[in-house]
Design an enzyme around this catalytic site. Structure first.
Site, mmCIF file in Angstrom:
data_model
loop_
_atom_site.group_PDB
_atom_site.id
_atom_site.type_symbol
_atom_site.label_atom_id
_atom_site.label_comp_id
_atom_site.label_asym_id
_atom_site.label_seq_id
_atom_site.Cartn_x
_atom_site.Cartn_y
_atom_site.Cartn_z
ATOM 1 N N TYR A 140 27.792 51.432 38.556
ATOM 2 C CA TYR A 140 28.652 52.546 37.967
ATOM 3 C C TYR A 140 28.324 53.727 37.736
ATOM 4 O O TYR A 140 28.633 54.572 36.805
ATOM 5 C CB TYR A 140 29.589 51.870 37.095
ATOM 6 C CG TYR A 140 30.921 51.293 37.491
ATOM 7 C CD1 TYR A 140 32.293 51.606 37.259
ATOM 8 C CD2 TYR A 140 30.607 50.156 38.182
ATOM 9 C CE1 TYR A 140 33.175 51.224 37.752
ATOM 10 C CE2 TYR A 140 31.704 49.248 38.829
ATOM 11 C CZ TYR A 140 33.092 50.043 38.537
ATOM 12 O OH TYR A 140 34.505 49.421 38.742
ATOM 13 N N GLY A 259 38.454 47.887 44.108
ATOM 14 C CA GLY A 259 36.868 48.151 44.713
ATOM 15 C C GLY A 259 36.119 46.926 44.280
ATOM 16 O O GLY A 259 35.471 46.348 45.074
ATOM 17 N N ASP A 260 36.386 46.723 42.889
ATOM 18 C CA ASP A 260 35.531 45.555 42.510
ATOM 19 C C ASP A 260 36.097 44.283 42.923
ATOM 20 O O ASP A 260 35.348 43.233 43.354
ATOM 21 C CB ASP A 260 36.099 45.292 40.763
ATOM 22 C CG ASP A 260 35.354 46.500 40.286
ATOM 23 O OD1 ASP A 260 34.150 46.777 40.304
ATOM 24 O OD2 ASP A 260 36.082 47.335 39.419
ATOM 25 N N ARG A 261 37.634 44.229 43.183
ATOM 26 C CA ARG A 261 38.038 42.755 43.844
ATOM 27 C C ARG A 261 37.508 42.637 45.309
ATOM 28 O O ARG A 261 37.364 41.444 45.718
ATOM 29 C CB ARG A 261 39.697 43.051 43.935
ATOM 30 C CG ARG A 261 40.180 41.860 44.720
ATOM 31 C CD ARG A 261 40.227 40.478 43.862
ATOM 32 N NE ARG A 261 38.910 39.658 44.287
ATOM 33 C CZ ARG A 261 38.823 38.516 44.126
ATOM 34 N NH1 ARG A 261 39.762 37.853 43.449
ATOM 35 N NH2 ARG A 261 37.600 37.785 44.372
ATOM 36 N N ALA A 264 33.635 41.679 45.176
ATOM 37 C CA ALA A 264 33.521 40.349 44.480
ATOM 38 C C ALA A 264 33.724 39.376 45.788
ATOM 39 O O ALA A 264 33.151 38.350 45.868
ATOM 40 C CB ALA A 264 34.216 40.085 43.405
#
Length: 478
Positions: A140, A259-261, A264
């Site tokens: 980040y 984006g994190d989903r 991951a």
């Protein structure tokens, strides 16, 4: 390969302040929010780690953590789900507070995040990375990946296990040997300038293809997936034709955290032995389901997330579509039928139904239900094919298949605000009216195009087939 999924990156604390806006302040032209609750949750790399843990994986988060109240709250939220291995940091924990009403953000307040030196990762971080089945770097841009010692450890991990790098414009470049890098369209556009690709046109598939190819070569990555929002993702291996994985249409009230989903899910699938193409396909499905469920604002610490295999289409996503629509204050519309051979009359009714609200759920008769209603020669198409054709229409948000002769049981589960029926029912009581009215909904009739029906289409096909010389009527009937 056994071992945890290790997530490395910048951890943030996100807080949603939720309430209702019903008036304007008397002293200024601004809305007044009556606060109902505050919902803290992990953000940044911590959100990616939480989502992976909610998939049922063993997860370890390696992140620079400050010695402050926000970091203590963040560790408290994560403790039931995963192990945290802190890296010393001289900054302050970033806190992002979103003030929201009726599913919309009114303002975001950012506090903390002061820069500070990132300390030596230490032997515990080295041991964790050596035990990993896969590594996800969620950068980040706050210094987590700037430590030379940590980058050396990540490069060693990339030579041994799948490493996924989710970059940030202010962050460090991925270490060589990453199995997959996952920039979004704007991140890819900025990063590819370094490798000679101009940042002129950002949103086209052709531009994403050029940038993905340049980044795969320039970063020394096995593959780069440029995520394209509602259009899915493009996967480039640095040469040859890229793979484009389309995303199913889902209502999007809040794309935060998608984006994190995606990252991951991709890292978890690679840890399971999936190919990059399989991982990206699964990640698109998981991100679509995540957005349909309400995005990061719908994340509940302590709850399980939808598995990465959720396809984001079909009856599995009906509840998510309805929840997202209602979270945004929208109107849920439902209609139903056999839709055996889709024709202009069907499309006119579906488009009219969708115009009545903010999402349209189609209740589709199963094959057995159609046979009981229409006879043993029907349906002409199996229910999975009929469902897929309906889902391809822009006016249809989701499809649920029911096996009964009537849709009452399906409607009782959906509880739509409007039940729309196509046909010549005006002035008569619809069979479903009382049920829909029982929860405050309305049953309405929509105009139907005259002369359009599946029966008429079948009759025309048989008549014309019989008139052809040497026709095979059995083929026409089939």
């Amino acid at each position: 390969m056994s071992g945890p999924l290790v997530v490395v990156g910048d951890a943030l604390l996100d807080v949603d302040v939720l309430g209702a806006v019903e008036r304007v302040a008397p002293d200024a032209p601004v809305p007044v929010l009556d606060v109902a609750e505050e919902r803290p949750r992990p953000g940044g790399a911590a959100l990616a780690a939480l989502l992976a843990a909610q998939d049922g994986r063993e997860v370890v988060l390696v992140a620079p953590l400050a010695d402050d109240a926000a970091a203590a709250r963040l560790r408290e939220l994560l403790a039931p789900h995963l192990r945290v291995v802190p890296v010393p940091w001289g900054g302050s924990t970033p806190v992002k507070t979103r003030v929201r009403s009726a599913g919309q953000s009114l303002v975001r307040l950012d506090t903390g995040g002061a820069d500070g030196p990132v300390g030596d990762p230490g032997p515990e971080v080295a041991r964790v990375l050596e035990s990993a089945s896969a590594v996800l770097v969620a950068d980040y841009g706050r210094g987590a990946t700037s430590s030379p010692a940590l980058r050396t450890l990540l490069a060693r991990a990339a030579a041994r296990v799948p490493l996924v790098w989710d970059p940030h414009p202010r962050g460090a470049s991925p270490v060589p040997g990453a199995r997959l890098c996952t920039p979004n369209g704007s991140e890819a556009a900025r990063a590819a300038v370094e490798f000679g690709v101009p940042a002129d046109v950002e949103g086209t598939v052709a531009a994403a293809s050029r940038r993905g190819e340049a980044l795969a070569r320039g970063w020394g990555a096995a593959a780069v997936s440029v995520t394209l929002g509602a259009r899915g993702a493009l996967l480039s291996f640095g040469e040859g034709a890229p793979l484009v994985v389309p995303a199913p249409f889902v209502p999007c009230a809040d794309p935060c955290g998608a984006g994190d989903r995606f990252a991951a899910a991709a890292a978890g699938l690679l840890a399971d032995g999936a190919l990059p193409s399989e991982a990206v396909t699964g990640a698109v499905a998981a991100a679509s389901a995540f957005v349909a469920a309400g995005g990061a604002s719908a994340v509940r610490v302590g709850a399980a997330a939808p598995p990465a295999s959720v396809a984001g289409t079909g009856s599995d996503r009906v509840a998510d579509v309805i929840a997202a629509t209602r979270a945004a204050g929208g109107t849920v519309v439902a209609t139903g039928g056999c839709f055996d051979l889709l024709h202009a009359g069907h499309v006119a009714t579906l488009e009219a139904a969708r115009a009545l609200g903010d999402c349209l759920v189609v209740c589709l008769n199963s094959d057995d239900s159609v046979r009981r209603l229409k006879g043993p020669e029907r349906p002409l198409q199996p229910q999975d094919d009929r469902r897929r054709v309906l889902e391809a229409l822009a006016c249809v948000d989701a499809v649920v298949v029911f096996d009964e002769d009537t849709p009452e049981a399906a409607l009782a589960g959906l509880r739509p605000d409007v039940w729309a029926k196509g046909g010549d029912y005006a002035g008569t009581e619809l069979p479903e009216s009382k049920l829909v009215q029982s929860w405050g909904g309305a049953a309405v009739v929509l105009p139907y195009l005259d002369g359009r029906s599946t029966t008429a289409l079948v009759r025309t096909a048989r008549d014309r087939g019989a008139a052809l010389p040497n026709s095979n009527s059995r083929f026409i009937d089939a």
